[in-house]
Design a protein around this motif. Structure first.
Motif, mmCIF file in Angstrom:
data_model
loop_
_atom_site.group_PDB
_atom_site.id
_atom_site.type_symbol
_atom_site.label_atom_id
_atom_site.label_comp_id
_atom_site.label_asym_id
_atom_site.label_seq_id
_atom_site.Cartn_x
_atom_site.Cartn_y
_atom_site.Cartn_z
ATOM 1 N N GLU A 89 0.896 -1.309 0.021
ATOM 2 C CA GLU A 89 0.027 -0.062 0.106
ATOM 3 C C GLU A 89 0.669 1.296 0.359
ATOM 4 N N THR B 184 -4.269 2.948 -4.464
ATOM 5 C CA THR B 184 -5.315 2.478 -5.230
ATOM 6 C C THR B 184 -5.251 0.889 -5.540
ATOM 7 N N ASP B 185 -6.131 0.291 -6.463
ATOM 8 C CA ASP B 185 -5.869 -1.048 -6.715
ATOM 9 C C ASP B 185 -5.140 -1.377 -7.957
ATOM 10 N N VAL C 271 -5.423 -3.651 -1.333
ATOM 11 C CA VAL C 271 -6.559 -2.976 -1.627
ATOM 12 C C VAL C 271 -7.387 -3.841 -2.429
ATOM 13 N N ALA C 272 -6.981 -4.825 -3.379
ATOM 14 C CA ALA C 272 -7.672 -6.028 -3.743
ATOM 15 C C ALA C 272 -8.389 -6.967 -2.950
ATOM 16 N N ARG D 279 -9.389 -6.108 0.198
ATOM 17 C CA ARG D 279 -10.731 -5.382 0.733
ATOM 18 C C ARG D 279 -12.079 -5.253 -0.331
ATOM 19 N N GLN D 280 -11.462 -5.088 -1.623
ATOM 20 C CA GLN D 280 -12.403 -4.854 -2.577
ATOM 21 C C GLN D 280 -13.040 -6.195 -2.676
ATOM 22 N N ALA D 281 -12.223 -7.267 -2.783
ATOM 23 C CA ALA D 281 -12.731 -8.650 -2.947
ATOM 24 C C ALA D 281 -13.444 -9.000 -1.590
ATOM 25 N N GLU E 164 -15.707 -6.934 -0.155
ATOM 26 C CA GLU E 164 -16.901 -6.093 -0.555
ATOM 27 C C GLU E 164 -17.644 -7.008 -1.541
ATOM 28 N N ALA E 165 -16.865 -7.377 -2.733
ATOM 29 C CA ALA E 165 -17.626 -7.974 -3.866
ATOM 30 C C ALA E 165 -17.911 -9.289 -3.587
ATOM 31 N N GLU F 243 -9.811 -11.011 -7.656
ATOM 32 C CA GLU F 243 -10.024 -9.482 -7.697
ATOM 33 C C GLU F 243 -8.640 -9.005 -8.514
ATOM 34 N N LEU G 17 -8.387 -7.080 -11.869
ATOM 35 C CA LEU G 17 -7.526 -5.741 -11.954
ATOM 36 C C LEU G 17 -6.543 -5.826 -12.856
#
Length: 182
Positions: A70, A87-88, A123-124, A126-128, A130-131, A138, A142
């Motif tokens: 990060e 960012t991702d 970041v990936a 965290r997004q994973a 959520e998704a 993820e 990306l």
């Protein structure tokens, strides 16, 4: 690992992988994981080869995938995009390159250095979450997204967004089909 070599956190592909179509022979795809997070670098190499082949990119093209933490991603994000925080994915194209659809069958495009796709697994992840899918899924999404940016696709306008995300979904769908085959 069919056609890949691993040394000092770097994975590269150049020879034929028995799970991939013939047109992916010769692609030079390197992954350097500097994030401190375990990532399936081999899968990223295979995915990138699949996406580049499906997009009609010269099989002698070169791509670099960098996986960073990060702090490094935040630094790149601020330096190159002028935005704070990590960012991702970021994409840094080297050569102007478009898929070779419509070119003559007899002509072959020149090989090119596509550029760098930079991924941040934290970041990936965290997004994973959520998704509702895995961090590796993820990262594959990306990576595909970054490759499309390297090929000149964007999503600033609604039409561009529809085209780019449609291609992204198509590439990931065909990738999943390839992965399911024995």
């Amino acid at each position: 690992m069919g056609g890949e070599t691993v040394s000092e956190g770097t994975v590269s592909a150049g020879a034929k992988d028995t799970n991939m179509p013939d047109e992916e022979i010769g692609l030079s795809i390197e992954v350097a994981n500097e994030s401190g997070v375990e990532v399936d670098e081999s899968a990223l190499v295979k995915l990138a080869g699949h996406a580049l082949s499906r997009m009609g990119v010269n099989p002698l093209a070169e791509l670099s995938i960098l996986v960073v933490d990060e702090a490094a991603m935040a630094e790149l994000h601020e330096r190159w995009m002028g935005e704070p925080g990590p960012t991702d994915v970021l994409a840094f194209p080297m050569d102007e390159l478009r898929p070779d659809s419509g070119r003559d069958e007899d002509s072959s495009p020149d090989p090119a250095l596509l550029g760098d796709v930079v991924l941040c697994p934290q970041v990936a992840a965290r997004q994973a979450a959520e998704a509702g899918h895995t961090a590796q899924e993820e990262l594959e999404l990306l990576c595909t997204h970054g490759i499309l940016h390297l090929l000149g696709y964007d999503h600033a306008e609604p039409e561009e967004h529809a085209e780019m995300f449609g291609l992204q979904d198509e590439l990931l769908g065909s990738w999943r089909e390839v992965r399911r085959k024995p």
